[in-house]
Design an enzyme around this catalytic site. Structure first.
Site, mmCIF file in Angstrom:
data_model
loop_
_atom_site.group_PDB
_atom_site.id
_atom_site.type_symbol
_atom_site.label_atom_id
_atom_site.label_comp_id
_atom_site.label_asym_id
_atom_site.label_seq_id
_atom_site.Cartn_x
_atom_site.Cartn_y
_atom_site.Cartn_z
ATOM 1 N N SER A 107 0.853 -1.198 0.000
ATOM 2 C CA SER A 107 0.000 0.000 0.000
ATOM 3 C C SER A 107 0.887 1.245 0.000
ATOM 4 C CB SER A 107 -0.895 -0.001 1.248
ATOM 5 O OG SER A 107 -0.092 0.233 2.396
ATOM 6 N N ASP A 142 -1.193 -1.627 -4.015
ATOM 7 C CA ASP A 142 -2.572 -1.685 -3.504
ATOM 8 C C ASP A 142 -3.114 -0.254 -3.350
ATOM 9 O OD1 ASP A 142 -4.837 -2.911 -2.394
ATOM 10 O OD2 ASP A 142 -4.031 -2.807 -0.349
ATOM 11 N N GLU A 175 -10.985 0.159 -9.599
ATOM 12 C CA GLU A 175 -12.086 -0.062 -8.639
ATOM 13 C C GLU A 175 -13.312 0.745 -9.039
ATOM 14 O OE1 GLU A 175 -11.136 -0.195 -4.439
ATOM 15 O OE2 GLU A 175 -13.065 0.672 -3.884
ATOM 16 N N GLY A 197 -10.864 -3.553 7.109
ATOM 17 C CA GLY A 197 -10.712 -3.497 8.562
ATOM 18 C C GLY A 197 -11.318 -4.688 9.293
ATOM 19 N N GLY A 227 -11.227 -6.169 1.161
ATOM 20 C CA GLY A 227 -11.856 -6.320 2.475
ATOM 21 C C GLY A 227 -12.234 -7.754 2.780
ATOM 22 N N ASN A 280 -8.195 -9.937 -1.351
ATOM 23 C CA ASN A 280 -7.250 -9.072 -0.621
ATOM 24 C C ASN A 280 -7.334 -9.259 0.891
ATOM 25 O OD1 ASN A 280 -6.820 -7.968 -3.144
ATOM 26 N ND2 ASN A 280 -6.893 -5.857 -2.413
ATOM 27 N N ASP A 315 -5.355 -8.086 4.484
ATOM 28 C CA ASP A 315 -4.374 -7.314 5.234
ATOM 29 C C ASP A 315 -4.652 -7.448 6.738
ATOM 30 O OD1 ASP A 315 -2.652 -5.482 6.306
ATOM 31 O OD2 ASP A 315 -3.398 -3.757 5.229
HETATM 32 P P1 13P Z 1 -8.967 -6.389 4.921
HETATM 33 O O1 13P Z 1 -8.990 -5.139 5.730
HETATM 34 O O2 13P Z 1 -10.268 -7.131 5.037
HETATM 35 O O3 13P Z 1 -7.810 -7.259 5.220
HETATM 36 O O4 13P Z 1 -8.845 -5.955 3.376
HETATM 37 C C1 13P Z 1 -7.588 -5.610 2.848
HETATM 38 C C2 13P Z 1 -7.681 -4.988 1.499
HETATM 39 O O5 13P Z 1 -8.694 -4.943 0.852
HETATM 40 C C3 13P Z 1 -6.435 -4.427 0.951
HETATM 41 O O6 13P Z 1 -6.624 -3.789 -0.262
HETATM 42 O O1 G3H Z 2 -6.997 -1.460 1.825
HETATM 43 C C1 G3H Z 2 -6.123 -1.019 2.556
HETATM 44 C C2 G3H Z 2 -5.091 -1.927 3.100
HETATM 45 O O2 G3H Z 2 -5.587 -2.630 4.196
HETATM 46 C C3 G3H Z 2 -3.832 -1.187 3.377
HETATM 47 O O3 G3H Z 2 -3.815 -0.573 4.625
HETATM 48 O O4 G3H Z 2 -3.031 1.695 3.977
HETATM 49 O O5 G3H Z 2 -2.939 0.968 6.352
HETATM 50 O O6 G3H Z 2 -1.376 -0.013 4.669
HETATM 51 P P1 G3H Z 2 -2.729 0.602 4.928
HETATM 52 ZN ZN ZN Z 3 -8.526 -2.795 -0.384
#
Ligand code: 13P
Ligand code: G3H
Ligand code: ZN
Length: 316
Positions: free
Chosen positions: A48, A81, A133, A180, A211, A253, A255
């Site tokens: 990201s 990302d 997107e 999140g 997400g 995805n 995170d």
């Molecule tokens: P999560 O917050 O569900 O892990 O989604 C991450 C995401 O979409 C990164 O682009």
């Molecule tokens: O979609 C966003 C990702 O979860 C990245 O999160 O911008 O805090 O690295 P970040």
């Molecule tokens: Zn995302």
């Protein structure tokens, strides 16, 4: 071996989804590669804007290049990302990324198309593929918080027009998930009807589900047991992830789940070993636990065990 997401999606479409995992540091990098090797899975490593500035974008590149040498059998794409136009152009110019995401979803439909097209033209000239997107996910992303009430599902007819006019190679669709650890606050679920309609209008076109963390209950329980405050955390069910992977969602995805594993391990380690002040023991446990998480997730996605078939396809 770094490949494009296009090469990965060509094999996965309609059968399984490829995990796209965000990383920020070396422990996540090592855990991710180890987990994908243990489960024999192709994968996408995604960075990201926040991750690129956490230490330095060059540090991330160096870590990934080193991991590629440490794990010579790995097959993966390196993906930006949620990029804005300037960051996409920087990644395209760097020669390191095989894929970028331009996220102009907050713009009007026509502006989103215009920005995406500029990025797609620049990327394609260098053999780099582009995710765009359409629609608006709820949750927090790059410090912008979108309430679930303001989130907007992708319109399938618009999706068809968007792809044709923008020239993007894959499309992130808003289908009910949010970023999140607190998803589905409105009790709604995944909109399979929307996925189905988009996939029927765009046959064989790779769709992306953002997400997608599952926010495992056991991780949340253990975090809270050792002092965390994560009330009402909720994620996407693994059953739904597997189902989406067979319906045209080829990139999933994740995170937040990685952050939860990190948080749980460190809370537990410092609670159980209060005398410890060395970073390496918890770091070691985290790398092993994250690798274990990745193995489990790749099984859910269906990407586990696909590595050699993907290698054979790429060699052709
Ligand atoms: P999560 O917050 O569900 O892990 O989604 C991450 C995401 O979409 C990164 O682009
Ligand atoms: O979609 C966003 C990702 O979860 C990245 O999160 O911008 O805090 O690295 P970040
Ligand atoms: Zn995302």
């Amino acid at each position: 071996m770094i490949v494009t997401t296009k090469q990965l999606f060509a094999h996965a479409y309609g059968k399984y989804a490829v995990g796209a995992y965000n990383i920020n540091n070396l422990e996540q990098t090592m855990g991710l590669f180890q987990g994908c090797m243990d489960s024999k899975a192709p994968f996408i490593i995604q960075l990201s804007k926040g991750a690129r500035s956490y230490t330095h974008k060059k540090m991330l590149e160096a870590m990934i290049k080193a991991a590629d040498e440490i794990f010579p059998d790995a097959i993966f794409a390196v993906h930006l990302d949620h990029g804005d136009e300037a960051t996409c152009m920087d990644c395209i110019a760097s020669g390191f990324y095989s894929s970028v995401m331009i996220d102009a979803s907050a713009e009007s439909f026509d502006q989103n198309i215009a920005i995406t097209k500029r990025v797609a033209d620049a990327a394609h000239a260098k053999g780099i593929v582009v995710e765009a997107e359409l629609g608006k996910l709820g949750g927090v992303e790059e410090h912008v918080s979108v309430s679930e009430a303001d989130a907007k599902l992708t319109d399938p007819a618009q999706a068809e027009e968007f792809v044709k006019r923008s020239g993007c190679d894959s499309l992130a669709c808003a289908i009910g998930t949010s970023h999140g650890a607190f998803k589905f606050s409105g009790k709604q679920g995944l909109h399979f009807d929307v996925i189905k309609e988009i996939a029927s209008r765009l046959p064989n076109f790779p769709l992306v589900m953002h997400g997608s963390s599952s926010v495992p209950e056991d991780e949340v329980r253990r975090i809270n047991f050792f002092g965390g405050k994560m009330k009402d955390a909720k994620g996407v069910s693994e059953k739904d992830i597997t189902k989406a992977g067979k319906m045209g969602v080829t990139k999933v995805n994740i995170d937040t789940d990685g952050r939860l594993v990190w948080c749980r391990v460190h809370r537990e380690q410092f609670a159980i070993y209060p005398e410890n002040f060395d970073l390496r023991p918890p770091g070691k446990v985290f790398m092993a636990e994250y690798a274990k998480y990745i193995v489990g997730k790749n099984k859910v996605l269906g990407s586990a065990g696909q590595l050699e078939a993907v290698r054979a396809l790429i060699k052709k």
